[in-house]
Design a protein around this motif. Structure first.
Motif, PDB file in Angstrom:
ATOM      1  N   LEU A   1      -0.510  35.693  19.643  1.00  0.00           N
ATOM      2  CA  LEU A   1       0.475  34.651  19.990  1.00  0.00           C
ATOM      3  C   LEU A   1       1.215  34.136  18.758  1.00  0.00           C
TER       4      LEU A   1
ATOM      5  N   ARG B   1       4.714  32.863  18.869  1.00  0.00           N
ATOM      6  CA  ARG B   1       4.918  31.603  19.605  1.00  0.00           C
ATOM      7  C   ARG B   1       4.376  30.415  18.824  1.00  0.00           C
TER       8      ARG B   1
ATOM      9  N   GLY C   1      -3.526  38.160  25.211  1.00  0.00           N
ATOM     10  CA  GLY C   1      -2.496  37.320  24.582  1.00  0.00           C
ATOM     11  C   GLY C   1      -1.140  37.995  24.640  1.00  0.00           C
TER      12      GLY C   1
ATOM     13  N   THR D   1       2.333  36.637  26.493  1.00  0.00           N
ATOM     14  CA  THR D   1       3.591  36.320  25.799  1.00  0.00           C
ATOM     15  C   THR D   1       4.666  37.361  26.093  1.00  0.00           C
TER      16      THR D   1
END
Ligand SMILES: Cc1cc2nc3c(=O)[nH]c(=O)nc-3n(C[C@H](O)[C@H](O)[C@H](O)COP(=O)(O)O)c2cc1C
Length: 680
Positions: A505, A508, A581, A585
């Motif tokens: 991630l 992000r 993950g 995303t």
């Protein structure tokens, strides 16, 4: 159209009296002519009254005064004997001035609208009617007119109704003094109210919305007293938005959004409000010109200048000193695990941002400090005022607290609260307070023993995805802010913060870290963290269900290791977590109508098979093998994990044969943009 009609009806309201005077030959008429004159005047006044009621649903005091005057006159000349009836005609002008004098004097004394207010309402847009300036100007003008009519009445009376004294001089006074004053006075009044102040515009944020969110900084609790109210701002255009200022218990808070029944609503173009606050534009003038609109409690609007102070440059020298002063930031880190701490990740970024603006920072790791919790002996208040009975690490820290400009409390959320270390630290701030109770607004508090100039920032992270977990902590800091009178100028709170350590991630979480950095910049540059930045940090990175699934995967893969006392490293270590993950995303916008399956065949230390199915803009993660995958990636876990942790370049690793791929190579090339970035 309607406003033109109002103007026409205002002008025609004089016709009945003029016609009466003409027919009555300015008082020279015989009794028959006088009877005709009053009756014609009364009929015309009646028509005027009816037209005003019918078409604009409103009649002015002038119309009422004229109809009353002519009605009285008609009754007089028709009902009294001839020798008395001529009296009305002879003294009609004097009487008319007297009626006008009473009309301009009496209504406001009984709480009715002043005379010119009712007339001005015909001309001005409705939104300005309730502004205090509009009312004041009209009240002043009304008293001015009553003065003029009194003079004219006296002139006419003492001049025995001679045309020089009853018509010529009064007309000169009305036209030569009265009307010009009516034209000039509103501008004079507004100019006198607007005193441009030298304001250091460098203190000002770029957008009006940000400016509203900073208004609590300039809030003056003394001026507010026990005021409890809400002010709604609806700012249109660039840099605008809906903001609410809530004032209660001597505190002011700004938040985004709308409230149901604010006491005051200000509707303005965002750039206009910015200019008004910078004192580039006269607020009263622009309100009267209808450039912005205000609804609700006008007294509150008038009070805003006292309630909120813009940052002012008292003199050049002081401002230069202010600019030069290096801000000292003291961060108090309450996590018992600062090395792996999520809170530390945010704190570090925040401090980096603050340092970029020239601030000096120091972090105290409470985990390394010896701080006894308070035992409530009050020695620091009674026996040795300002000095605690414990001679641990706290006395030294108290000096640092006293000397800082901003104290940053950084704490993970433990049981909806701060950690016990930070709690002990806060208890031990007691020597900084004086035992007496003083009242601020509706609550009592202990005054500070020493002068306090510092502000506070709260940084916290929690494990669960709901931002509501912070409610208790926020409430506590709200109370600390209120009782200590130390403004809380930033609340940096990140839910589901364990995601900060998930390599899959990274792109992000990067956004969150950038926002934490920006928060540090803002606190030094603008004096507080903007609401936008705070909201950015609170925004969930992935959906709560996906977060929970990742958390469970993490626990499943780490429980054994933790039980065996293996250290948990910061980077991502588990292929399942990484792939979960990645699926979370997945970038829907970049995917468009892409359909396909991607198989991962992982060999080596963490062997296993997992696959993604992509369709309808979504990517789902599965365990096992799929038939005829669009793309198959065969990799040892450490290679793909290193790519996720940005320690290895994906393309280069492929060229070097560190992993292999078969099937749609175009899809392999697109993977970087399809996963992780969150941006097209
Ligand atoms: C004793 C304890 C209590 C916790 N209580 C909460 C809680 O009430 N709500 C929550 O969302 N997370 C809770 N957590 C999770 C932590 O707040 C979260 O993992 C935080 O990011 C840890 O911060 P740190 O890494 O800076 O220590 C708790 C963790 C521990 C160890």
């Amino acid at each position: 159209m309607r406003s033109n009609l109002k103007k026409i009806l205002f002008i025609t309201s004089f016709i009945p009296v003029i016609v009466f005077k003409v027919v009555a030959r300015v008082g020279e008429a015989d009794i028959i002519q006088a009877k005709v004159a009053t009756l014609v005047g009364l009929i015309l006044a009646g028509i005027q009254f009816f037209l005003s009621k019918r078409f604009i649903n409103h009649t002015t005091y002038l119309e009422k005064a004229f109809i009353g005057f002519l009605g009285f006159g008609t009754a007089w000349v028709y009902l009294t004997p001839d020798h008395l009836s001529s009296l009305f005609v002879d003294h009609s002008t004097t009487l008319l001035y007297f009626v006008l004098f009473l009309t301009t004097l009496v209504p406001q004394l009984f709480g009715y609208d002043p005379f010119t207010y009712a007339i001005a309402k015909q001309m001005a847009p409705e939104r300005v009617w309730n502004t205090p300036q509009f009312r004041m100007i009209n009240l002043h003008l009304t008293y001015f007119w009553s003065g003029i009519f009194l003079i004219n009445f006296l002139l006419s009376w003492l001049g025995h109704g001679k045309p020089l004294f009853s018509i010529l001089i009064p007309l000169i006074i009305i036209l030569g003094i009265g009307l010009p004053v009516v034209r000039i006075y509103p501008n004079l009044f507004l100019k006198r109210q607007f005193t441009p102040q030298p304001i250091d515009s460098s203190f000002f944020p770029k957008t009006a919305k940000e400016l509203i969110s900073l208004m609590p900084m300039g809030f003056n609790p003394e001026a507010a007293g026990d005021l409890k109210t809400e002010i709604q701002f609806n700012l249109t255009g660039d840099g605008g938005g809906k903001m609410v200022l809530s004032i209660s218990e001597g505190r002011c808070r700004a938040q985004e959004g709308e409230v149901l029944s604010p006491a005051l609503t200000i509707i303005s173009p965002a750039d206009l409000w910015l200019k008004i606050t910078r004192r580039e534009i006269d607020p009263a003038r622009s309100l009267m010109d209808g450039l912005y609109e205000v609804k609700g409690d006008m007294n509150l609007l008038m009070k805003m200048g006292d309630l909120f102070r813009p940052p002012t440059k008292v003199n050049g020298q002081e401002a230069t000193q202010k600019e030069k002063k290096t801000l000292k930031i003291l961060a108090v880190q309450g996590s018992p695990r600062p090395k792996l701490s999520n809170t530390e990740i945010l704190l570090k970024e925040f401090l980096r941002g603050a340092q970029s603006q020239g601030a000096e920072t120091e972090t105290i790791y409470l985990k390394d400090k010896d701080i006894h919790s308070c035992v409530g002996c009050y020695t620091c208040w009674a026996k040795t005022p300002g000095v605690c009975t414990f001679n641990d690490d706290m006395p030294e820290l108290l000096e640092k607290v006293k000397g800082c400009d901003i104290i940053v409390y950084a704490t993970p959320l433990y049981n909806y609260n701060m950690t016990s270390r930070l709690k002990a630290f806060q208890e031990r701030l007691l020597p900084l307070l004086d035992p007496h109770l003083i009242r601020t607004g509706e609550t009592y508090r202990h005054p500070q023993r020493y002068e306090v100039k510092r502000k506070m920032v709260l940084i916290s992270t929690c494990g669960f995805p709901e931002i509501s977990h912070f409610d208790g902590l926020r409430h506590i800091f709200g109370l600390i802010e209120q009782s200590g009178q130390v403004p809380l100028v930033g609340e940096i709170m990140m839910p589901a913060a364990e995601l900060l350590k998930q390599g899959g991630l990274k792109e992000r979480t990067q956004d969150i870290l950038q926002s934490a950095y920006r928060a540090g910049v803002e606190v030094v540059r603008d004096g507080r963290v903007s609401k936008e930045t705070e909201n950015q940090i609170q925004k969930p990175i992935i959906a709560p269900d996906e977060m929970a699934e990742m958390a469970n995967l993490w626990w499943d893969s780490h429980l054994q290791g933790i039980a065996q006392g293996k250290p948990q490293e910061g980077g991502i270590e588990d292929m399942r977590l990484l792939l979960r993950g990645m699926a979370a995303t997945f970038n829907t916008q970049v995917a468009g109508n892409l359909r396909g399956t991607i198989q991962f065949e992982v060999t080596g230390k963490q062997p296993g098979n997992w696959f993604f199915t992509i369709e309808n803009g979504r990517c789902a993660y599965h365990e096992g093998k799929v038939d005829s995958p669009t793309l198959t990636i065969k990799t040892p876990p450490e290679v793909w994990l290193a790519i996720a942790n940005k320690e290895l370049d994906g393309q280069q690793a492929f060229m070097e044969g560190k992993y292999s791929a078969a099937g749609d190579m175009g899809l392999l090339m697109r993977m970087k943009s399809l996963f992780g970035s969150g941006r097209p």
